[in-house]
Design a protein around this motif. Sequence first.
Motif, PDB file in Angstrom:
ATOM      1  N   GLU A 202      -5.690   3.394 -17.360  1.00 31.17           N
ATOM      2  CA  GLU A 202      -5.292   4.304 -16.292  1.00 31.17           C
ATOM      3  C   GLU A 202      -3.798   4.535 -16.372  1.00 31.17           C
ATOM      4  OE1 GLU A 202      -6.902   1.560 -13.326  1.00 31.17           O
ATOM      5  OE2 GLU A 202      -4.903   1.166 -12.567  1.00 31.17           O
TER       6      GLU A 202
ATOM      7  N   SER B  62      -8.325  -1.444 -16.884  1.00 33.55           N
ATOM      8  CA  SER B  62      -7.083  -0.776 -16.459  1.00 33.55           C
ATOM      9  C   SER B  62      -6.648   0.332 -17.389  1.00 33.55           C
ATOM     10  CB  SER B  62      -5.942  -1.798 -16.331  1.00 33.55           C
ATOM     11  OG  SER B  62      -6.268  -2.759 -15.374  1.00 33.55           O
TER      12      SER B  62
ATOM     13  N   LEU C 207      -0.163   4.105  -1.604  1.00 30.11           N
ATOM     14  CA  LEU C 207       0.561   4.337  -2.857  1.00 30.11           C
ATOM     15  C   LEU C 207       1.870   3.562  -3.015  1.00 30.11           C
ATOM     16  CD1 LEU C 207      -0.059   8.152  -3.457  1.00 30.11           C
ATOM     17  CD2 LEU C 207      -1.317   6.190  -4.367  1.00 30.11           C
TER      18      LEU C 207
ATOM     19  N   TYR D 264      10.966   5.662   0.694  1.00 31.66           N
ATOM     20  CA  TYR D 264      10.212   4.571   0.074  1.00 31.66           C
ATOM     21  C   TYR D 264      10.667   3.228   0.624  1.00 31.66           C
ATOM     22  CZ  TYR D 264       7.779   1.917  -3.538  1.00 31.66           C
ATOM     23  OH  TYR D 264       6.937   1.057  -4.198  1.00 31.66           O
TER      24      TYR D 264
ATOM     25  N   ALA E  93      -6.416  -0.224  -6.899  1.00 36.19           N
ATOM     26  CA  ALA E  93      -6.822  -0.664  -8.241  1.00 36.19           C
ATOM     27  C   ALA E  93      -6.725   0.480  -9.246  1.00 36.19           C
ATOM     28  CB  ALA E  93      -8.250  -1.204  -8.221  1.00 36.19           C
ATOM     29  N   LEU E  94      -6.898   1.715  -8.779  1.00 38.40           N
ATOM     30  CA  LEU E  94      -6.864   2.873  -9.681  1.00 38.40           C
ATOM     31  C   LEU E  94      -5.435   3.256 -10.073  1.00 38.40           C
ATOM     32  CD1 LEU E  94      -9.558   5.092  -7.947  1.00 38.40           C
ATOM     33  CD2 LEU E  94      -9.845   3.496  -9.852  1.00 38.40           C
ATOM     34  N   HIS E  95      -4.455   2.699  -9.390  1.00 39.32           N
ATOM     35  CA  HIS E  95      -3.050   3.040  -9.652  1.00 39.32           C
ATOM     36  C   HIS E  95      -2.273   1.850 -10.199  1.00 39.32           C
ATOM     37  CE1 HIS E  95      -3.533   6.903  -7.556  1.00 39.32           C
ATOM     38  NE2 HIS E  95      -4.485   6.232  -6.942  1.00 39.32           N
ATOM     39  N   TYR E  96      -2.463   0.676  -9.566  1.00 40.13           N
ATOM     40  CA  TYR E  96      -1.621  -0.472  -9.891  1.00 40.13           C
ATOM     41  C   TYR E  96      -2.410  -1.621 -10.508  1.00 40.13           C
ATOM     42  CZ  TYR E  96       1.253   2.469  -6.955  1.00 40.13           C
ATOM     43  OH  TYR E  96       1.903   3.550  -6.441  1.00 40.13           O
ATOM     44  N   SER E  97      -3.657  -1.349 -10.900  1.00 43.41           N
ATOM     45  CA  SER E  97      -4.465  -2.319 -11.661  1.00 43.41           C
ATOM     46  C   SER E  97      -4.538  -3.690 -11.015  1.00 43.41           C
ATOM     47  CB  SER E  97      -3.922  -2.471 -13.085  1.00 43.41           C
ATOM     48  OG  SER E  97      -3.973  -1.237 -13.750  1.00 43.41           O
ATOM     49  N   GLN E  98      -4.521  -3.719  -9.698  1.00 47.70           N
ATOM     50  CA  GLN E  98      -4.715  -5.016  -9.047  1.00 47.70           C
ATOM     51  C   GLN E  98      -6.209  -5.302  -9.084  1.00 47.70           C
ATOM     52  OE1 GLN E  98      -3.647  -5.385  -4.935  1.00 47.70           O
ATOM     53  NE2 GLN E  98      -3.348  -7.603  -5.081  1.00 47.70           N
TER      54      GLN E  98
ATOM     55  N   TYR F 218     -10.469  16.602  -0.263  1.00 50.71           N
ATOM     56  CA  TYR F 218     -10.111  15.208  -0.528  1.00 50.71           C
ATOM     57  C   TYR F 218     -11.275  14.311  -0.096  1.00 50.71           C
ATOM     58  CZ  TYR F 218      -7.305  10.918  -0.655  1.00 50.71           C
ATOM     59  OH  TYR F 218      -6.810   9.673  -0.966  1.00 50.71           O
TER      60      TYR F 218
ATOM     61  N   ALA G 119      -6.938   7.094  -3.598  1.00 53.79           N
ATOM     62  CA  ALA G 119      -5.698   6.314  -3.539  1.00 53.79           C
ATOM     63  C   ALA G 119      -5.964   4.809  -3.614  1.00 53.79           C
ATOM     64  CB  ALA G 119      -4.929   6.647  -2.267  1.00 53.79           C
TER      65      ALA G 119
ATOM     66  N   GLY H 122       3.031   7.046   1.255  1.00 52.25           N
ATOM     67  CA  GLY H 122       1.743   6.950   0.552  1.00 52.25           C
ATOM     68  C   GLY H 122       0.576   6.445   1.376  1.00 52.25           C
TER      69      GLY H 122
ATOM     70  N   TYR I  97       2.384  -2.846 -13.033  1.00 55.14           N
ATOM     71  CA  TYR I  97       2.600  -3.015 -11.596  1.00 55.14           C
ATOM     72  C   TYR I  97       1.859  -4.244 -11.083  1.00 55.14           C
ATOM     73  CZ  TYR I  97       4.894   1.379 -12.205  1.00 55.14           C
ATOM     74  OH  TYR I  97       5.771   2.339 -12.644  1.00 55.14           O
ATOM     75  N   ALA I  98       0.622  -4.464 -11.585  1.00 52.51           N
ATOM     76  CA  ALA I  98      -0.119  -5.675 -11.205  1.00 52.51           C
ATOM     77  C   ALA I  98       0.684  -6.913 -11.602  1.00 52.51           C
ATOM     78  CB  ALA I  98      -1.496  -5.686 -11.873  1.00 52.51           C
TER      79      ALA I  98
ATOM     80  N   VAL J  25       3.920   0.223  -3.855  1.00 49.55           N
ATOM     81  CA  VAL J  25       3.550  -0.918  -4.692  1.00 49.55           C
ATOM     82  C   VAL J  25       3.697  -2.208  -3.875  1.00 49.55           C
ATOM     83  CG1 VAL J  25       4.039  -2.200  -6.797  1.00 49.55           C
ATOM     84  CG2 VAL J  25       4.279   0.279  -6.794  1.00 49.55           C
TER      85      VAL J  25
ATOM     86  N   GLY K 236      -1.081   1.048 -14.810  1.00 47.61           N
ATOM     87  CA  GLY K 236      -1.241   0.090 -13.725  1.00 47.61           C
ATOM     88  C   GLY K 236      -0.867  -1.348 -14.034  1.00 47.61           C
TER      89      GLY K 236
ATOM     90  N   ILE L 201      -3.464  13.844  -6.114  1.00 41.67           N
ATOM     91  CA  ILE L 201      -3.525  13.740  -4.657  1.00 41.67           C
ATOM     92  C   ILE L 201      -2.111  13.875  -4.095  1.00 41.67           C
ATOM     93  CG2 ILE L 201      -5.670  12.408  -4.566  1.00 41.67           C
ATOM     94  CD1 ILE L 201      -4.042   9.855  -4.290  1.00 41.67           C
TER      95      ILE L 201
END
Lengths: 356, 356
Positions: free
Chosen positions: B68, B66, A148, B168, A62-67, B51, A59, B25, B201-202, A150, B198, B161
Amino acid sequence: MNNLRIELAKNLKPKPQDETKLGFGDIFTDHMFLMDYDEGQGWHDARIVPYGPLPLDPAAMALHYSQEVFEGMKAYRAEDGRILLFRPQENFARLNRSNDRVCIPQIDEEFALQALIELLKIEKDWVPHLKDTSLYIRPFIIASDAHLGVRPANSYLFVIILSPSGPYYKEGLNPVKLYVENNYVRTVRGGTGMAKTGGNYAASLKAQVEAHEQNYSQVLWLDGVEKKYIEEVGAMNVFFVIDGEVITPELVGSILPGITRKSCIEMLRGMGYKVTERRLSIQEVAEAYKAGKLDEAFGTGTAAVISPIGHIKWGDLIMDINNNEIGDISMKLYNELTGLQWGRIPDPYGWVVEVK
Amino acid sequence: MNNLRIELAKNLKPKPQDETKLGFGDIFTDHMFLMDYDEGQGWHDARIVPYGPLPLDPAAMALHYSQEVFEGMKAYRAEDGRILLFRPQENFARLNRSNDRVCIPQIDEEFALQALIELLKIEKDWVPHLKDTSLYIRPFIIASDAHLGVRPANSYLFVIILSPSGPYYKEGLNPVKLYVENNYVRTVRGGTGMAKTGGNYAASLKAQVEAHEQNYSQVLWLDGVEKKYIEEVGAMNVFFVIDGEVITPELVGSILPGITRKSCIEMLRGMGYKVTERRLSIQEVAEAYKAGKLDEAFGTGTAAVISPIGHIKWGDLIMDINNNEIGDISMKLYNELTGLQWGRIPDPYGWVVEVK
C-alpha cells in the motif's frame, strides 16, 4: 464457550474436489472469526460468522499506516481422522509480541486459541486429506479507525480465516534456489523484523520479483547494517550444516523468531546434533563451501515446513549444495517434524494439540 | 472527462459548523474517487461515488503484507474564493515512485490529477474558509487480491478521499519539542524510507508513543546504520540553521523526498540563503548548539507546513533553540509558503494549480 457468538452460513461452498491441485492461500472456508477492540471497552463481540468482506472505512488506519500484524499456523489431518495443531500457543504468544511492537493492544491468548478450536470444529471438513496438504490458519489484527493523523488506532479488528492449502513452494521437497540480496534491505535492528507485521513483507517484494526474474525462488537477506550477516529468507528461517555443526542465525531483533525454527533446534539437539545460534556471515558460508565443508542448508517455516536449499548465488559465486539433493539432516528433520504434525509418530514434547 | 463515471450522493452530510474546532483527518466528505486495477486489464473503471466502506475480502493482501502507498496534499481556499492546489503533479509523481518500490503498477499521473480536480469541483463547499484550515487530500493505493502467498498482488484499488482539517500539530506555529530516538529505527537505506508506504509509519508508532509519554510531540530519527546522522521526523523533513547556513539531510534513500522540503530549498535560495543538502550528524548539531551557532530548526511537510522546532533532547543534552520562539528564517518561509498556497502572494514559480 461463553462470550462467543456463532452465526452459521446458510449456504456452504463446494469443497475442493481435487486436493492434488490445491495451491497456497487461494481458497477460503465458509466461516471466519471476528472480534472488535474499542478504546475504553477492550476486546469485545467475539463471533464466528459466515466468511465475507470486511466493510472497512476508506480511512481505516491499517490501509494507510500498516498498523497490522498476523500469524500463520496449520491444522493437520492425521490418518485416523484427528485434526491436530502444532504449538498453537506459541503463535498467539508471538502475535502479542508483534502487537507490542506496533502498538496494538494485547489479546487474551487462551481465549484466542479456544475460539480458533471452535472455528476449526465448525470447519473440520475443510481440512484436506491428501499427504502434505493442510488447512492454513491466518489470524490477523488490523487498525480500523477512520483517522489520518499518524498515531496508534483506537479501534481494531481481530480476524481468523482458514484456507485449505497444498505446499508453499511448488518445488515441494526438491531443493530451492536462493540468491543473496545485496541491494534491498528487509528490515534492520530497531525496526520491525522480529514482528510479523505487513511492512516487512511489502519491503521484500521488489527483491523477490527480481529473484524470480532470474529463476530463483526467494532471496537470502543479509543484515541491514553491515550487509554481511545472514538473516532469513522472509518466508522462512535458515539453517546451515557446516562440518557437522548445525548453525542458524541468532535472533538479533531483525529476524522473525520462527516457531518451526525453535522446534527444529530442539529436535536436532534431541537427535544429538550440535546446534549453534550465532551470527553467521555469508563470507563464512562461502569459505565453508569452497573448503568442501558446507554439508547442507535448509529453510524452516510453518508454510515452508522444511525446505532444502540446493543452490545459493552470492555475487559471482554459485554454491551448489549437496549435489542439489535433500541432505540427511534435512530429511530426518522433515520426517520428524511432519511425523509430529500429522500425528504419525508419538509426541514426546507435548507440542501437538488435538482439535476436539 | 471521458472515462470517469460520476454517481452523486443522494444525501449530503452536514459540513463542520465551527471551523475553529477542525481536527486533522477525522471528517470525510460526501464523495470519493475509486479506480480498479486487474492484471491483464490495467487500471479501469475510474469513478466518483458516494463516500462509504470499501468491501475488502479478509484475505486482501494489503491487510496482510502492507502492499500500500499513499500521498498527502491539500486544497486551499483563497480569500477571493478560488480553490488552489500546490504542486499536485509532484505528489502523483512521488506516488508512482512509491508504487515502484513496493511493486504496485504505475498510474497515469495526468489522469489522476484531472480526476482529483473533478472530485474537488464536486466537493468545493467542503474546503474550509478559516485561516490555516484546508481540505486534506489523501490519494492511496491498496493491494486487493484475496491471496495469502507473499508476492505482488494482481489487483489493486486506487482511492482518493478528502478531509476538511485544521493544523496537524495542536501547537500551530508554536515550536514543537522533539527527542532524538536512539533505540527504534524507522527504516534504513535499501528499505522503504523513500516511499510513502504504510510500513514506515507502523514502525514509527512505538517511538512516538514513548515520546508523547515524555511530553514530546515527535521523535527525530537517526539513520538506521550508524545511528549518527539525522534523517527526518516521520511527519516532516527537518532543516537546521547553523551559523547562517541552512542545512537539511540529503536524500540518501531512507528519507522521504518531501515536496514542501524541495519547495523550501528553492524558496530559501531565491531569498538569497545558502542552503546545503548533506549528511548532518546529531553530534554536529549538538556542537553548534554548544557553540551558540544553532540559530534555528524547523520541520517541513504538507500536513505540518513549517513547524518551528524549539527544543531537542538528545540523551542528557537539552537544546533550547532560539529561546523556544519561531526564528526569522522559519517565519519568512512560513509566510512565503502559506502566501503561495492560499493565493495571498503572486506565484513566480508556477507551482499553484487552480481548481476550475
